[in-house]
Design an enzyme around this catalytic site. Structure first.
Site, PDB file in Angstrom:
ATOM      1  NE  ARG A  32      35.383  36.118  23.459  1.00 17.55           N
ATOM      2  CZ  ARG A  32      35.779  36.284  22.396  1.00 17.55           C
ATOM      3  NH1 ARG A  32      35.161  36.728  21.832  1.00 17.55           N
ATOM      4  NH2 ARG A  32      37.718  35.920  22.434  1.00 17.55           N
ATOM      5  CE1 TYR A  46      31.038  34.508  27.199  1.00 17.22           C
ATOM      6  CE2 TYR A  46      32.863  34.285  28.097  1.00 17.22           C
ATOM      7  CZ  TYR A  46      32.358  33.953  27.307  1.00 17.22           C
ATOM      8  OH  TYR A  46      32.435  33.535  26.166  1.00 17.22           O
ATOM      9  CE1 TYR A  52      29.456  26.147  22.472  1.00 13.76           C
ATOM     10  CE2 TYR A  52      30.501  23.979  21.513  1.00 13.76           C
ATOM     11  CZ  TYR A  52      30.406  25.182  21.762  1.00 13.76           C
ATOM     12  OH  TYR A  52      31.795  26.142  21.941  1.00 13.76           O
TER      13      TYR A  52
HETATM   14  C1  LIG Z   1      34.053  28.402  24.808  1.00 14.69           C
HETATM   15  S1  LIG Z   1      34.340  27.010  23.895  1.00 14.69           S
HETATM   16  C2  LIG Z   1      33.412  26.611  24.562  1.00 14.69           C
HETATM   17  C3  LIG Z   1      34.066  24.455  24.658  1.00 14.69           C
HETATM   18  C4  LIG Z   1      33.013  23.557  25.224  1.00 14.69           C
HETATM   19  N1  LIG Z   1      32.278  24.305  26.372  1.00 14.69           N
HETATM   20  C5  LIG Z   1      33.422  22.534  25.558  1.00 14.69           C
HETATM   21  O1  LIG Z   1      32.871  21.390  26.392  1.00 14.69           O
HETATM   22  O2  LIG Z   1      33.396  21.791  24.194  1.00 14.69           O
HETATM   23  C6  LIG Z   1      34.765  27.711  22.799  1.00 14.69           C
HETATM   24  C7  LIG Z   1      35.894  26.727  21.847  1.00 14.69           C
HETATM   25  O3  LIG Z   1      35.815  24.805  21.871  1.00 14.69           O
HETATM   26  C8  LIG Z   1      35.936  23.962  20.682  1.00 14.69           C
HETATM   27  N2  LIG Z   1      35.276  23.802  20.225  1.00 14.69           N
HETATM   28  C9  LIG Z   1      33.701  24.185  20.360  1.00 14.69           C
HETATM   29  N3  LIG Z   1      32.880  23.090  19.134  1.00 14.69           N
HETATM   30  C10 LIG Z   1      33.932  22.362  19.230  1.00 14.69           C
HETATM   31  C11 LIG Z   1      34.030  21.113  17.805  1.00 14.69           C
HETATM   32  N4  LIG Z   1      32.916  21.233  17.077  1.00 14.69           N
HETATM   33  N5  LIG Z   1      35.531  20.692  17.442  1.00 14.69           N
HETATM   34  C12 LIG Z   1      35.763  21.100  17.816  1.00 14.69           C
HETATM   35  N6  LIG Z   1      36.368  21.911  18.847  1.00 14.69           N
HETATM   36  C13 LIG Z   1      35.068  22.200  19.227  1.00 14.69           C
HETATM   37  C14 LIG Z   1      36.847  25.498  20.049  1.00 14.69           C
HETATM   38  O4  LIG Z   1      38.129  25.096  20.040  1.00 14.69           O
HETATM   39  C15 LIG Z   1      36.020  26.378  19.967  1.00 14.69           C
HETATM   40  O5  LIG Z   1      36.981  27.685  20.391  1.00 14.69           O
END
Ligand SMILES: C[S@@+](CC[C@H](N)C(=O)[O-])C[C@H]1O[C@@H](n2cnc3c(N)ncnc32)[C@H](O)[C@@H]1O
Length: 258
Positions: free
Chosen positions: A69, A73, A95
Site C-alpha cells: 500500500r 499511496y 472519507y
Molecule cells: C485508513 S483508516 C481511515 C480512517 C478515516 N480517515 C477516518 O477519518 O475515520 C481506515 C480505518 O479506519 C477505521 N474505520 C473506517 N471506517 C470506519 C467505520 N465506519 N467504523 C469504524 N471504524 C472505521 C478502521 O479502523 C479502518 O481500518
C-alpha cells in the site's frame, strides 16, 4: 481556492455517514475545484461525489494486492501533485477526516508546500468521532491511546490499561506486506497474546463499525479478548479496549501540587 496560476490543493473529509457528515466548507471546496480526486469503493458514495463536480477521478485503481500500500499511496500523491503543478485547483476528498490514519493527504500537502504551492487540509468527521458518540466514550474520562494495529504489534509499546486503547485497521493486523484486505487468524492470535500482557483474556473488548449509509447500521459487538479471532472483521472494523484497571494516583506529584 488560490487565485494565482500555480494551482492549489485542499484536502477535505466527507465524513463517515454518506451525505450527512460533510461540512459546508468541504462541500464548497469539492464544488469549486477544477479536479476532484477521491478514493471510494462504494458506487453510491462515488455517485454522490460526482453530483458535486463534473471532473471527479477515483484513485481506487492504484490499489493492488501485488504490491505494498505504500507504493499505492506514493502513486496517488504523484497523480494529485501533477494536476496541481499544471495549474489546477485540486480537491482531494477522502472519507472520514482526510488526515486521520490516512497518509496521502499529509504527503501531498507536504510535497506541494516544499515547492511553495498553496496546500491545506480541512477537518472532517472521523470514525473516532463516531465511536465516541456511539459508544458513549469521553476520551478525557480515563484517557485514550490509539494505534494502527500492525504498528502497535511491531514496535515495543507500554500500554496504560487504566485508559482506553483503540486499534485501527484491526482486520489487517500484523500484515507486514501491507497488501492484504482480510484478516489472518495467526496474526490475530499473536495480537491477543501481546495484549494479554496488560489485559485478562476474558476482558470484554468491542468491535466497532460506524454506520456509513442510511441503509446499513452500526456494529457494536462485545466479546472476550481471546475470542477476537472468531469474529468477522472488515476494512471498517475498529477494536476498542476499555480500561481494565482503576486509575492510580501519583502521590508524590499530588503532594507537590497540594
Ligand atoms: C485508513 S483508516 C481511515 C480512517 C478515516 N480517515 C477516518 O477519518 O475515520 C481506515 C480505518 O479506519 C477505521 N474505520 C473506517 N471506517 C470506519 C467505520 N465506519 N467504523 C469504524 N471504524 C472505521 C478502521 O479502523 C479502518 O481500518
Amino acid at each position: 481556492m488560490n487565485s494565482n496560476n500555480k494551482g492549489s490543493l485542499v484536502c477535505v473529509g466527507t465524513g463517515i455517514m454518506m451525505g450527512a457528515h460533510i461540512t459546508p466548507i468541504s462541500r464548497q471546496y469539492i464544488e469549486k475545484a477544477d479536479v476532484v480526486f477521491m478514493s471510494v469503493t462504494s458506487h453510491l458514495t462515488e455517485a454522490w461525489i460526482r453530483e458535486m463536480n463534473s471532473d471527479v477521478r477515483n484513485l481506487q485503481h492504484f490499489y493492488s494486492e501485488s504490491f505494498s500500500r505504500n507504493k499505492t499511496y506514493s502513486q496517488m500523491v504523484v497523480a494529485i501533485v501533477e494536476e496541481v503543478k499544471i495549474g489546477k485547483n485540486v480537491c482531494l476528498a477522502l472519507y472520514g477526516h482526510p488526515g486521520v490514519f490516512a497518509l496521502v493527504a499529509h504527503k501531498a500537502i507536504e510535497e506541494l508546500r516544499q515547492d511553495g504551492i498553496y496546500a491545506k487540509m480541512e477537518p472532517g468527521i472521523s470514525a473516532e468521532d463516531c465511536l465516541y458518540a456511539d459508544l458513549g466514550i469521553d476520551p478525557g474520562k480515563f484517557g485514550c491511546q490509539q494505534y494502527e494495529a500492525t504498528q502497535f504489534m511491531i514496535y515495543s509499546r507500554q500500554v496504560d490499561s487504566s485508559a482506553y486503547l483503540i486499534l485501527w485497521q484491526i482486520s489487517v493486523a500484523g500484515d507486514l506486506s501491507f497488501t492484504k484486505n482480510s484478516s489472518n487468524l495467526d496474526n490475530l492470535s499473536i495480537l491477543v497474546e501481546l495484549l494479554s500482557k496488560w489485559y485478562p483474556l476474558d476482558h470484554q473488548v468491542i468491535v466497532y463499525e460506524a454506520q456509513t449509509l442510511p441503509v446499513n447500521s452500526k456494529r457494536i459487538e462485545t466479546v472476550a479478548l481471546k475470542d477476537i479471532t472468531k469474529l468477522e472483521l472488515n476494512g471498517h472494523s475498529t477494536l476498542v479496549i476499555p480500561p481494565a484497571r482503576e486509575l492510580e494516583i501519583n502521590k508524590s506529584v499530588e503532594n507537590r501540587l497540594k
